[in-house]
Write a protein that holds these residues in place. Structure first.
Motif, PDB file in Angstrom:
ATOM      1  N   LEU A 221       1.170   1.543   6.229  1.00  0.00           N
ATOM      2  CA  LEU A 221       2.208   1.525   5.209  1.00  0.00           C
ATOM      3  C   LEU A 221       3.121   2.728   5.415  1.00  0.00           C
ATOM      4  CD1 LEU A 221       3.367   0.134   2.756  1.00  0.00           C
ATOM      5  CD2 LEU A 221       1.686   1.305   1.331  1.00  0.00           C
ATOM      6  N   ALA A 222       4.364   2.463   5.785  1.00  0.00           N
ATOM      7  CA  ALA A 222       5.311   3.535   6.133  1.00  0.00           C
ATOM      8  C   ALA A 222       5.981   4.075   4.881  1.00  0.00           C
ATOM      9  CB  ALA A 222       6.351   3.022   7.124  1.00  0.00           C
ATOM     10  N   VAL A 223       5.290   4.991   4.224  1.00  0.00           N
ATOM     11  CA  VAL A 223       5.833   5.656   3.048  1.00  0.00           C
ATOM     12  C   VAL A 223       6.703   6.838   3.469  1.00  0.00           C
ATOM     13  CG1 VAL A 223       5.250   6.909   0.947  1.00  0.00           C
ATOM     14  CG2 VAL A 223       3.865   4.953   1.649  1.00  0.00           C
ATOM     15  N   LEU A 224       6.208   7.600   4.442  1.00  0.00           N
ATOM     16  CA  LEU A 224       6.967   8.764   4.912  1.00  0.00           C
ATOM     17  C   LEU A 224       8.238   8.305   5.624  1.00  0.00           C
ATOM     18  CD1 LEU A 224       4.019  10.898   6.305  1.00  0.00           C
ATOM     19  CD2 LEU A 224       5.284  11.279   4.186  1.00  0.00           C
ATOM     20  N   PRO A 225       9.357   8.967   5.394  1.00  0.00           N
ATOM     21  CA  PRO A 225      10.632   8.532   5.976  1.00  0.00           C
ATOM     22  C   PRO A 225      10.683   8.727   7.488  1.00  0.00           C
ATOM     23  CG  PRO A 225      10.904  10.634   4.838  1.00  0.00           C
ATOM     24  CD  PRO A 225       9.526  10.151   4.505  1.00  0.00           C
ATOM     25  N   PHE A 226      11.266   7.751   8.171  1.00  0.00           N
ATOM     26  CA  PHE A 226      11.368   7.805   9.627  1.00  0.00           C
ATOM     27  C   PHE A 226      12.313   8.908  10.113  1.00  0.00           C
ATOM     28  CE2 PHE A 226      10.375   2.968   9.918  1.00  0.00           C
ATOM     29  CZ  PHE A 226       9.018   3.238   9.821  1.00  0.00           C
ATOM     30  N   ARG A 251      12.211   2.904   0.022  1.00  0.00           N
ATOM     31  CA  ARG A 251      12.071   4.071  -0.833  1.00  0.00           C
ATOM     32  C   ARG A 251      10.721   3.983  -1.522  1.00  0.00           C
ATOM     33  NH1 ARG A 251      12.910   2.901  -6.158  1.00  0.00           N
ATOM     34  NH2 ARG A 251      13.421   5.057  -6.660  1.00  0.00           N
ATOM     35  N   PHE A 252      10.191   5.144  -1.928  1.00  0.00           N
ATOM     36  CA  PHE A 252       8.871   5.126  -2.562  1.00  0.00           C
ATOM     37  C   PHE A 252       8.973   4.692  -4.017  1.00  0.00           C
ATOM     38  CE2 PHE A 252       5.360   6.986  -4.949  1.00  0.00           C
ATOM     39  CZ  PHE A 252       4.291   6.458  -4.245  1.00  0.00           C
ATOM     40  N   ASP A 253       8.164   3.716  -4.352  1.00  0.00           N
ATOM     41  CA  ASP A 253       8.028   3.252  -5.727  1.00  0.00           C
ATOM     42  C   ASP A 253       6.536   3.025  -5.957  1.00  0.00           C
ATOM     43  OD1 ASP A 253       9.360   1.803  -8.236  1.00  0.00           O
ATOM     44  OD2 ASP A 253       7.732   0.523  -7.501  1.00  0.00           O
ATOM     45  N   MET A 254       5.969   3.691  -6.953  1.00  0.00           N
ATOM     46  CA  MET A 254       4.524   3.672  -7.138  1.00  0.00           C
ATOM     47  C   MET A 254       3.980   2.256  -7.354  1.00  0.00           C
ATOM     48  SD  MET A 254       1.632   5.167  -7.190  1.00  0.00           S
ATOM     49  CE  MET A 254       1.941   6.934  -7.313  1.00  0.00           C
ATOM     50  N   GLU A 255       4.636   1.490  -8.212  1.00  0.00           N
ATOM     51  CA  GLU A 255       4.151   0.136  -8.492  1.00  0.00           C
ATOM     52  C   GLU A 255       4.202  -0.729  -7.233  1.00  0.00           C
ATOM     53  OE1 GLU A 255       5.102  -3.600 -11.534  1.00  0.00           O
ATOM     54  OE2 GLU A 255       5.921  -1.606 -11.929  1.00  0.00           O
ATOM     55  N   GLU A 256       5.308  -0.638  -6.510  1.00  0.00           N
ATOM     56  CA  GLU A 256       5.420  -1.406  -5.264  1.00  0.00           C
ATOM     57  C   GLU A 256       4.422  -0.925  -4.236  1.00  0.00           C
ATOM     58  OE1 GLU A 256       9.304  -3.001  -3.352  1.00  0.00           O
ATOM     59  OE2 GLU A 256       8.977  -0.993  -2.505  1.00  0.00           O
ATOM     60  N   PHE A 257       4.244   0.367  -4.144  1.00  0.00           N
ATOM     61  CA  PHE A 257       3.273   0.966  -3.219  1.00  0.00           C
ATOM     62  C   PHE A 257       1.875   0.403  -3.455  1.00  0.00           C
ATOM     63  CE2 PHE A 257       0.155   4.468  -2.645  1.00  0.00           C
ATOM     64  CZ  PHE A 257       0.253   4.648  -1.278  1.00  0.00           C
ATOM     65  N   LEU A 258       1.460   0.370  -4.714  1.00  0.00           N
ATOM     66  CA  LEU A 258       0.131  -0.134  -5.050  1.00  0.00           C
ATOM     67  C   LEU A 258       0.005  -1.630  -4.795  1.00  0.00           C
ATOM     68  CD1 LEU A 258      -0.500   1.853  -8.350  1.00  0.00           C
ATOM     69  CD2 LEU A 258      -1.473   2.316  -6.099  1.00  0.00           C
ATOM     70  N   SER A 259       1.082  -2.373  -5.056  1.00  0.00           N
ATOM     71  CA  SER A 259       1.047  -3.819  -4.816  1.00  0.00           C
ATOM     72  C   SER A 259       0.942  -4.124  -3.329  1.00  0.00           C
ATOM     73  CB  SER A 259       2.279  -4.499  -5.420  1.00  0.00           C
ATOM     74  OG  SER A 259       3.452  -4.155  -4.715  1.00  0.00           O
ATOM     75  N   LEU A 260       1.606  -3.326  -2.498  1.00  0.00           N
ATOM     76  CA  LEU A 260       1.537  -3.538  -1.050  1.00  0.00           C
ATOM     77  C   LEU A 260       0.156  -3.219  -0.514  1.00  0.00           C
ATOM     78  CD1 LEU A 260       5.023  -2.123   0.039  1.00  0.00           C
ATOM     79  CD2 LEU A 260       4.292  -4.510   0.069  1.00  0.00           C
ATOM     80  N   ILE A 261      -0.469  -2.191  -1.054  1.00  0.00           N
ATOM     81  CA  ILE A 261      -1.840  -1.879  -0.652  1.00  0.00           C
ATOM     82  C   ILE A 261      -2.780  -3.018  -1.045  1.00  0.00           C
ATOM     83  CG2 ILE A 261      -3.813  -0.358  -1.107  1.00  0.00           C
ATOM     84  CD1 ILE A 261      -1.873   1.950  -1.334  1.00  0.00           C
ATOM     85  N   HIS A 262      -2.554  -3.569  -2.231  1.00  0.00           N
ATOM     86  CA  HIS A 262      -3.408  -4.652  -2.737  1.00  0.00           C
ATOM     87  C   HIS A 262      -3.307  -5.886  -1.845  1.00  0.00           C
ATOM     88  CE1 HIS A 262      -5.566  -7.142  -5.575  1.00  0.00           C
ATOM     89  NE2 HIS A 262      -4.595  -8.017  -5.571  1.00  0.00           N
ATOM     90  N   ILE A 263      -2.086  -6.167  -1.356  1.00  0.00           N
ATOM     91  CA  ILE A 263      -1.892  -7.316  -0.471  1.00  0.00           C
ATOM     92  C   ILE A 263      -2.656  -7.126   0.838  1.00  0.00           C
ATOM     93  CG2 ILE A 263      -0.184  -8.587   0.896  1.00  0.00           C
ATOM     94  CD1 ILE A 263       1.806  -8.030  -1.380  1.00  0.00           C
TER      95      ILE A 263
END
Length: 263
Positions: A221-226, A251-263
């Protein structure tokens, strides 16, 4: 006092290879395996598509006179096209200067001029800022993802075939990227990194532990900016060099971040 590693460094071989060749050495073999996925939308770029796109964009840039030693600026969030552009520039022996997309117009203009960037790649959400900076910069052409009457559509770079010129690259001597420091002690300063610098860094991570940290079946999951050296090398380049799949977040969004991990 001198500290030495308890690991046998003699077993680590750093090849004199351009970084795009090293990072994409599995691309043709992996074919239809996803290389990059846009987290919010699910849009996918396979390894085969990445390999072909790099050659086509490199050919398009070469047709516009971009050649070894020229600089292209990337002013973009984390998206698959970031990897395409970065590696296309490297393929031609050019230099990427990666820019924080949250920069002000003044900061953007300063880096463009300091790096002497000829071309720039961006996305529609950042185009207005680029157009404001362009008249006072070294830019000759702006490429934007999507259609615009004020910049060249990125897709135009795909119209010159898929056979870019073969450029002789000295991995130890030729620069491939100019990331900039944070500016803690004055204006940000360009850090001159060669192909060999980046390959050596990738080899460090490969040899960091006895067991590989990544496998081809892994997803990163590419959270850190390229644009930042950590996101650029430890996320984008390292994951591709292992044949893993990168899921990008613009861009970092906590809710989206968690949903992507869940997927």
């Amino acid at each position: 006092m001198i500290y030495t590693s308890d690991r046998d460094a003699s077993s680590i071989v750093i090849p004199d290879t351009p970084v795009h060749e090293y990072a994409l050495r599995h691309a043709q073999r992996l074919g239809d395996k996803p290389a990059l996925i846009v987290g919010p939308s699910g849009r996918t770029l396979t390894y085969a598509e990445l390999h072909i796109s790099i050659d086509r964009v490199a050919a398009g840039l070469a047709a516009r006179g971009f050649s070894k030693g020229d600089v292209l600026a990337i002013f973009s969030p984390n998206i698959p096209e970031y990897a395409i552009v970065f590696n296309s520039v490297a393929r031609l022996g050019g230099i990427n200067t990666t820019i924080n997309p949250l920069y002000t117009t003044r900061e953007l203009t300063n880096q463009l001029n300091d790096a002497n960037a000829r071309f720039l790649f961006t996305t529609p959400s950042f185009l207005d800022k680029v157009l404001e900076a362009a008249p006072n910069s070294s830019l000759e052409e702006i490429f934007v993802l999507g259609d615009s009457s004020q910049a060249t559509p990125f897709t135009d770079l795909f119209s010159s075939g898929d056979d870019p010129p073969n450029t002789v690259i000295s991995a130890r001597d030729d620069l491939v990227v100019l990331p900039y420091s944070s500016g803690t002690t004055g204006l940000p300063k360009g850090v001159m990194l060669t192909h060999y610098n980046l390959v050596a860094n990738l080899c460090q991570f490969h040899a960091f532990e006895a067991r590989p940290r990544l496998e081809e079946d892994d997803m990163v999951l590419a959270v850190l900016p390229f644009f930042h050296i950590y996101g650029m090398v430890v996320v984008m380049k390292l994951a591709l060099s292992y044949g893993a799949t990168i899921v990008t977040m613009p861009r970092f969004d906590m809710e989206e971040f968690l949903s992507l991990i869940h997927i």
